[in-house]
Design a protein around this motif. Structure first.
Motif, short mmCIF file in Angstrom:
data_model
loop_
_atom_site.label_atom_id
_atom_site.label_comp_id
_atom_site.label_asym_id
_atom_site.label_seq_id
_atom_site.Cartn_x
_atom_site.Cartn_y
_atom_site.Cartn_z
N CYS A 6 -1.51 48.47 42.21
CA CYS A 6 -2.67 48.62 41.32
C CYS A 6 -3.96 48.78 42.11
CB CYS A 6 -2.78 47.42 40.38
SG CYS A 6 -1.48 47.33 39.14
N ILE A 10 -6.84 51.89 42.41
CA ILE A 10 -8.29 51.67 42.35
C ILE A 10 -8.97 52.25 43.60
CG2 ILE A 10 -10.11 49.91 42.39
CD1 ILE A 10 -8.17 48.18 40.66
N SER A 13 -9.15 55.99 43.33
CA SER A 13 -10.17 56.45 42.38
C SER A 13 -11.58 56.27 42.93
CB SER A 13 -10.01 55.75 41.03
OG SER A 13 -10.49 54.45 41.06
#
Length: 60
Positions: A6, A10, A13
């Motif tokens: 996860c 992040i 991005s």
């Protein structure tokens, strides 16, 4: 997907969105061997210290 996966999304991005704004940043995820925490690092090229580091601690 675990915490590391996860945080990897992040990190990706962050770099992608910074590129849209014309900024070059690097983001990566690492696990601290001493504490077991996951850490998200974000920095710019040639910057000696990270712009920021976010620590994600182990739940007890």
């Amino acid at each position: 997907m675990g915490v590391e996966g996860c945080l990897g999304v992040i990190a990706k991005s962050i770099t992608t969105n910074a590129a849209f704004l014309g900024e070059k940043v690097f983001a990566c995820v690492a696990r601290n061997a001493d504490t077991g925490e996951h850490e998200l690092y974000v920095t710019k090229p040639y910057l000696e210290n990270g712009m920021f580091v976010v620590h994600f601690g182990k739940s007890s």
